[in-house]
Motif scaffolding. Structure first.
Motif, PDB file in Angstrom:
ATOM      1  N   GLU A 183      56.214  27.613  24.614  1.00  0.00           N
ATOM      2  CA  GLU A 183      56.953  27.068  23.461  1.00  0.00           C
ATOM      3  C   GLU A 183      58.156  26.238  23.901  1.00  0.00           C
ATOM      4  OE1 GLU A 183      55.985  30.706  20.381  1.00  0.00           O
ATOM      5  OE2 GLU A 183      57.988  30.535  21.253  1.00  0.00           O
ATOM      6  N   HIS A 184      58.718  26.587  25.046  1.00  0.00           N
ATOM      7  CA  HIS A 184      59.902  25.860  25.510  1.00  0.00           C
ATOM      8  C   HIS A 184      59.570  24.859  26.610  1.00  0.00           C
ATOM      9  CE1 HIS A 184      61.737  29.215  23.356  1.00  0.00           C
ATOM     10  NE2 HIS A 184      62.734  28.394  23.171  1.00  0.00           N
ATOM     11  N   GLY A 185      58.296  24.458  26.658  1.00  0.00           N
ATOM     12  CA  GLY A 185      57.898  23.428  27.636  1.00  0.00           C
ATOM     13  C   GLY A 185      58.288  23.807  29.058  1.00  0.00           C
ATOM     14  N   PHE A 186      58.236  25.096  29.360  1.00  0.00           N
ATOM     15  CA  PHE A 186      58.575  25.599  30.702  1.00  0.00           C
ATOM     16  C   PHE A 186      59.962  25.124  31.149  1.00  0.00           C
ATOM     17  CE2 PHE A 186      54.219  26.641  30.461  1.00  0.00           C
ATOM     18  CZ  PHE A 186      54.004  27.694  31.333  1.00  0.00           C
ATOM     19  N   PHE A 187      60.811  24.868  30.169  1.00  0.00           N
ATOM     20  CA  PHE A 187      62.190  24.436  30.442  1.00  0.00           C
ATOM     21  C   PHE A 187      62.208  23.276  31.441  1.00  0.00           C
ATOM     22  CE2 PHE A 187      62.184  29.013  29.515  1.00  0.00           C
ATOM     23  CZ  PHE A 187      62.866  28.976  28.309  1.00  0.00           C
ATOM     24  N   HIS A 188      61.238  22.395  31.270  1.00  0.00           N
ATOM     25  CA  HIS A 188      61.122  21.180  32.101  1.00  0.00           C
ATOM     26  C   HIS A 188      60.765  21.463  33.553  1.00  0.00           C
ATOM     27  CE1 HIS A 188      62.497  18.753  28.769  1.00  0.00           C
ATOM     28  NE2 HIS A 188      63.434  19.664  28.585  1.00  0.00           N
ATOM     29  N   LEU A 189      60.295  22.660  33.832  1.00  0.00           N
ATOM     30  CA  LEU A 189      59.748  22.908  35.174  1.00  0.00           C
ATOM     31  C   LEU A 189      58.262  22.560  35.115  1.00  0.00           C
ATOM     32  CD1 LEU A 189      61.450  26.337  35.811  1.00  0.00           C
ATOM     33  CD2 LEU A 189      61.779  24.321  37.252  1.00  0.00           C
ATOM     34  N   ASP A 190      57.688  22.285  36.266  1.00  0.00           N
ATOM     35  CA  ASP A 190      56.255  22.020  36.308  1.00  0.00           C
ATOM     36  C   ASP A 190      55.523  23.363  36.159  1.00  0.00           C
ATOM     37  OD1 ASP A 190      53.650  21.617  37.023  1.00  0.00           O
ATOM     38  OD2 ASP A 190      54.103  20.316  38.731  1.00  0.00           O
ATOM     39  N   PRO A 191      54.701  23.523  35.108  1.00  0.00           N
ATOM     40  CA  PRO A 191      54.025  24.811  34.894  1.00  0.00           C
ATOM     41  C   PRO A 191      53.241  25.290  36.118  1.00  0.00           C
ATOM     42  CG  PRO A 191      53.622  23.338  33.057  1.00  0.00           C
ATOM     43  CD  PRO A 191      54.372  22.542  34.073  1.00  0.00           C
ATOM     44  N   ASP A 192      52.799  24.342  36.965  1.00  0.00           N
ATOM     45  CA  ASP A 192      52.063  24.751  38.166  1.00  0.00           C
ATOM     46  C   ASP A 192      52.940  25.555  39.117  1.00  0.00           C
ATOM     47  OD1 ASP A 192      49.791  23.608  37.413  1.00  0.00           O
ATOM     48  OD2 ASP A 192      50.030  21.772  38.610  1.00  0.00           O
ATOM     49  N   ASN A 193      54.242  25.384  38.981  1.00  0.00           N
ATOM     50  CA  ASN A 193      55.149  26.079  39.889  1.00  0.00           C
ATOM     51  C   ASN A 193      55.774  27.318  39.266  1.00  0.00           C
ATOM     52  OD1 ASN A 193      54.647  24.087  41.781  1.00  0.00           O
ATOM     53  ND2 ASN A 193      56.259  22.776  40.945  1.00  0.00           N
ATOM     54  N   VAL A 194      55.294  27.683  38.090  1.00  0.00           N
ATOM     55  CA  VAL A 194      55.753  28.926  37.459  1.00  0.00           C
ATOM     56  C   VAL A 194      54.539  29.853  37.428  1.00  0.00           C
ATOM     57  CG1 VAL A 194      56.768  29.980  35.421  1.00  0.00           C
ATOM     58  CG2 VAL A 194      57.400  27.642  36.048  1.00  0.00           C
ATOM     59  N   ILE A 195      54.576  30.873  38.259  1.00  0.00           N
ATOM     60  CA  ILE A 195      53.379  31.685  38.455  1.00  0.00           C
ATOM     61  C   ILE A 195      53.636  33.083  37.912  1.00  0.00           C
ATOM     62  CG2 ILE A 195      51.730  32.558  40.192  1.00  0.00           C
ATOM     63  CD1 ILE A 195      54.003  29.876  41.368  1.00  0.00           C
ATOM     64  N   MET A 196      53.002  33.388  36.787  1.00  0.00           N
ATOM     65  CA  MET A 196      53.202  34.712  36.201  1.00  0.00           C
ATOM     66  C   MET A 196      52.078  35.639  36.633  1.00  0.00           C
ATOM     67  SD  MET A 196      54.511  33.837  32.418  1.00  0.00           S
ATOM     68  CE  MET A 196      55.667  32.469  32.218  1.00  0.00           C
ATOM     69  N   PHE A 197      52.416  36.856  36.930  1.00  0.00           N
ATOM     70  CA  PHE A 197      51.389  37.832  37.280  1.00  0.00           C
ATOM     71  C   PHE A 197      51.833  39.193  36.761  1.00  0.00           C
ATOM     72  CE2 PHE A 197      53.566  39.798  40.968  1.00  0.00           C
ATOM     73  CZ  PHE A 197      54.559  38.850  41.189  1.00  0.00           C
ATOM     74  N   GLU A 198      50.872  40.113  36.731  1.00  0.00           N
ATOM     75  CA  GLU A 198      51.125  41.364  36.027  1.00  0.00           C
ATOM     76  C   GLU A 198      51.164  42.534  36.986  1.00  0.00           C
ATOM     77  OE1 GLU A 198      48.444  41.270  32.637  1.00  0.00           O
ATOM     78  OE2 GLU A 198      49.038  43.325  32.194  1.00  0.00           O
ATOM     79  N   GLN A 199      52.106  43.436  36.770  1.00  0.00           N
ATOM     80  CA  GLN A 199      52.133  44.649  37.568  1.00  0.00           C
ATOM     81  C   GLN A 199      51.235  45.696  36.917  1.00  0.00           C
ATOM     82  OE1 GLN A 199      56.588  45.483  36.270  1.00  0.00           O
ATOM     83  NE2 GLN A 199      55.844  47.228  37.425  1.00  0.00           N
ATOM     84  N   ARG A 200      50.954  46.740  37.656  1.00  0.00           N
ATOM     85  CA  ARG A 200      50.075  47.780  37.119  1.00  0.00           C
ATOM     86  C   ARG A 200      50.821  48.694  36.151  1.00  0.00           C
ATOM     87  NH1 ARG A 200      47.040  50.126  42.501  1.00  0.00           N
ATOM     88  NH2 ARG A 200      46.315  48.130  43.290  1.00  0.00           N
ATOM     89  N   MET A 201      50.029  49.393  35.375  1.00  0.00           N
ATOM     90  CA  MET A 201      50.594  50.402  34.477  1.00  0.00           C
ATOM     91  C   MET A 201      50.087  51.760  34.939  1.00  0.00           C
ATOM     92  SD  MET A 201      52.106  48.601  31.985  1.00  0.00           S
ATOM     93  CE  MET A 201      52.062  49.460  30.415  1.00  0.00           C
ATOM     94  N   LEU A 202      50.868  52.781  34.685  1.00  0.00           N
ATOM     95  CA  LEU A 202      50.444  54.139  35.034  1.00  0.00           C
ATOM     96  C   LEU A 202      50.576  55.038  33.812  1.00  0.00           C
ATOM     97  CD1 LEU A 202      52.271  54.604  38.459  1.00  0.00           C
ATOM     98  CD2 LEU A 202      49.793  54.433  38.103  1.00  0.00           C
ATOM     99  N   PRO A 203      49.689  56.024  33.698  1.00  0.00           N
ATOM    100  CA  PRO A 203      49.792  56.927  32.549  1.00  0.00           C
ATOM    101  C   PRO A 203      51.041  57.806  32.645  1.00  0.00           C
ATOM    102  CG  PRO A 203      47.647  57.133  33.642  1.00  0.00           C
ATOM    103  CD  PRO A 203      48.507  56.288  34.526  1.00  0.00           C
ATOM    104  N   ALA A 204      51.654  58.040  31.497  1.00  0.00           N
ATOM    105  CA  ALA A 204      52.709  59.055  31.428  1.00  0.00           C
ATOM    106  C   ALA A 204      52.016  60.418  31.360  1.00  0.00           C
ATOM    107  CB  ALA A 204      53.566  58.827  30.201  1.00  0.00           C
ATOM    108  N   VAL A 205      52.649  61.415  31.966  1.00  0.00           N
ATOM    109  CA  VAL A 205      51.972  62.699  32.187  1.00  0.00           C
ATOM    110  C   VAL A 205      52.856  63.843  31.671  1.00  0.00           C
ATOM    111  CG1 VAL A 205      51.117  64.194  34.065  1.00  0.00           C
ATOM    112  CG2 VAL A 205      50.871  61.728  34.256  1.00  0.00           C
ATOM    113  N   THR A 206      52.232  64.891  31.120  1.00  0.00           N
ATOM    114  CA  THR A 206      53.032  66.055  30.683  1.00  0.00           C
ATOM    115  C   THR A 206      53.489  66.845  31.912  1.00  0.00           C
ATOM    116  OG1 THR A 206      51.116  67.499  30.598  1.00  0.00           O
ATOM    117  CG2 THR A 206      51.685  66.345  28.558  1.00  0.00           C
ATOM    118  N   PHE A 207      54.388  67.805  31.657  1.00  0.00           N
ATOM    119  CA  PHE A 207      54.917  68.578  32.786  1.00  0.00           C
ATOM    120  C   PHE A 207      53.820  69.402  33.473  1.00  0.00           C
ATOM    121  CE2 PHE A 207      59.017  68.573  30.138  1.00  0.00           C
ATOM    122  CZ  PHE A 207      59.355  67.348  30.653  1.00  0.00           C
ATOM    123  N   ASN A 208      52.713  69.630  32.757  1.00  0.00           N
ATOM    124  CA  ASN A 208      51.640  70.343  33.463  1.00  0.00           C
ATOM    125  C   ASN A 208      50.468  69.446  33.872  1.00  0.00           C
ATOM    126  OD1 ASN A 208      50.838  70.073  30.928  1.00  0.00           O
ATOM    127  ND2 ASN A 208      50.641  72.257  30.441  1.00  0.00           N
TER     128      ASN A 208
END
Ligand SMILES: CC(=O)N[C@H]1[C@@H](OP(=O)(O)O)O[C@H](CO)[C@@H](O)[C@@H]1O
Length: 504
Positions: A183-208
């Motif tokens: 929406e913000h046109g990558f703030f005038h950066l070249d989108p090829d040089n903005v590399i988004m990636f995702e970290q993993r998620m882990l389940p939340a666990v009860t005390f047992n």
């Protein structure tokens, strides 16, 4: 897609069959979503994760009991300083940093997978704007600093300089962040040089040791901490991407520090000239209980002891000169060589010990009712980005001035520190100081000269509003051209247009 039967068999192996408790009563859509989510969990890893969480929680939380005897401040030879070094040394570091940046050998990497719970927003923290006159968000400020440093380095060395911007997001932040950048046109950066990636998620666990169902059709998942970086680099082949681009040095930072310098040529130059493979910026801790990690040595090895894991007694200890003994506060600004990151991802990542956070995790009870627990009921396991420091061959720390480089946005304005208001003031006070230093004079509404107050009391508002676009100056550099000997009334908004008009 795997059948319910397959998924059930996998969950049995992990000891987590209860996650299918409501599967039979779900409509086809939610049912498919739940099965897909469960299918993605590798049974042995899930079993191990739940076992470790429960075991870790059974041990007493908080400070390690034997820490005091094992802890030492960093030896002075490992610490460089931006404030205590002479101008010539600083110039050499800066020159080296710009040289590396100009050759496209430097990337910045943003840790932006967090949920902003303390700040109380439902969107990524980087999209927050703290109420600056320009209304810029944290993401925009960072994007503009990158553009400015590209320009400065390119001008110095007559190169076309690119600083790739890697952004680690999570399931919570990827979509809104990607949308915001588009929406913000990558703030005038070249989108090829903005590399988004995702970290993993882990389940939340009860005390047992049971993974928690947050709804009948969804398990409670949380990002795996900012130390999830190393798995995420592997999962998404980011180091290969860096290699392809010729990146050798990576400046890693977290999203919430409004004053972050990125990439900082002085820090990078210092680390490179010292032959460091790993470095951390620090500020002097403001008070013993300040929630910042302490950069120090444990058993003679550099590392960070997080604020949640140090006892108040140790935090309060005084050194020979009267200040805090453990005063090197971590500002989550790290330097890594690509080679070091490669080594960490290949060899050391599995050795990183997860840290335990006990949290209130909403869940569905046996009857299927949604419950918001009044007290903590679940464990989230997180890795910390700095836990790789002990594997460095040559670790260095770099002390910087708090008022120039650190004002984190952690809490909502109802909090008493690290709020949108303190962040806004810190930035405006800095820009006011820069303007004075560049020779600006400020007048009141009647045209009378205002007294100069370069050092403001504590967190006070500067006497005038002055905001300087990072596209004009991102470290306070080159402002004399526009401001020297000139008089201004508040507010002074020095953006690119105003700068053009002021240029002699
Ligand atoms: C795991 C981690 O990186 N913790 C960092 C990080 O903590 P937060 O819990 O995100 O506020 O930022 C602090 C600086 O704002 C730093 O002092 C601390 O060590």
């Amino acid at each position: 897609m795997a059948s319910e039967q397959d998924v059930r068999a996998r969950l049995q192996r992990a000891g987590q069959e209860h996650l299918l408790r409501f599967c039979g009563e779900l409509a086809p859509g939610p049912r498919a979503a739940l099965l897909a989510e469960l299918e993605a969990l590798e049974p042995d890893a899930l079993r191990e994760h739940c076992r470790r969480a429960a075991a870790a929680c059974a041990r007493p939380l908080g400070p390690l009991p034997d820490l005091a005897a094992r802890l030492q401040p960093l030896p002075p030879e490992r610490v460089g300083s931006a404030s205590r070094s002479d101008p010539e040394t600083l110039r050499l570091w800066e020159e080296e940093g710009f040289h590396q940046i100009a050759q496209n050998k430097v990337a910045v990497l943003l840790l932006a997978g967090g949920q902003g719970t303390r700040l109380g927003v439902t969107y990524p923290k980087g999209m927050y704007q703290v109420g600056l006159p320009s209304q810029k968000t944290l993401y925009q400020l960072q994007a503009e600093r990158i553009r400015r440093v590209e320009q400065l380095a390119g001008q110095r060395y007559h190169t076309h300089c690119t600083i790739p911007w890697y952004i680690m997001t999570s399931e919570f932040t990827l979509e809104p962040t990607a949308k915001f950048f588009k929406e913000h046109g990558f703030f005038h950066l070249d989108p090829d040089n903005v590399i988004m990636f995702e970290q993993r998620m882990l389940p939340a666990v009860t005390f047992n040791g049971k993974a928690i169902l947050e709804r009948k059709d969804k398990i409670a998942m949380a990002p795996d901490g900012n130390g999830g970086l190393y798995c995420a680099l592997m999962d998404n082949h980011i180091l290969e991407d860096m290699e392809r681009r010729g990146v050798e040095f990576v400046h890693v930072y977290c999203v919430d520090n409004i004053l972050v310098r990125l990439p900082d040529p002085v820090f990078i130059g210092f680390c490179v000239l010292r032959g460091a493979d790993c470095g951390a910026k620090v500020v002097e801790k403001a008070y013993p209980e300040e929630p910042v990690g302490v950069v120090c040595q444990v058993d003679g090895v550099p590392q960070v002891v997080e604020y949640s894991e140090i006892s108040p007694e140790i935090a309060q200890l005084c050194g020979p000169e009267g200040g805090l003994l453990y005063s090197e506060g971590n500002i989550c600004n790290h330097f890594f060589t690509r080679g070091f990151l490669q080594m960490v991802t290949r060899e050391f990542e599995p050795l990183l010990k997860p840290h335990v956070a006990v949290k209130k995790v909403p869940y569905v009870d046996e009857e299927g009712n949604l419950v918001k627990p009044p007290k903590p009921n679940g464990i989230k396991m997180e890795k910390f980005v700095f836990d790789v420091f002990p594997f460095a061959k040559n670790f260095v720390a770099f002390e910087v001035l708090r008022e120039e480089e650190f004002s984190p946005l952690k809490n909502a304005d109802s909090g008493d520190r690290d709020t949108p208001s303190t962040a806004r003031r810190a930035l405006l006070a800095q820009h006011y100081r820069w303007a004075l230093r560049a020779g600006a004079q400020f007048l009141d509404a009647c045209g009378a000269r205002l007294p100069e107050l370069p050092s403001l009391p504590g967190s006070g508002d500067p006497p005038v509003i002055c905001e300087i676009s990072p596209l004009v100056s991102c470290f306070g550099e080159d402002l004399e051209t526009y401001l020297q000997g000139r008089e201004f009334q508040s507010p002074l908004i020095l953006d690119e247009n105003r700068a053009r008009a002021l240029r002699p």
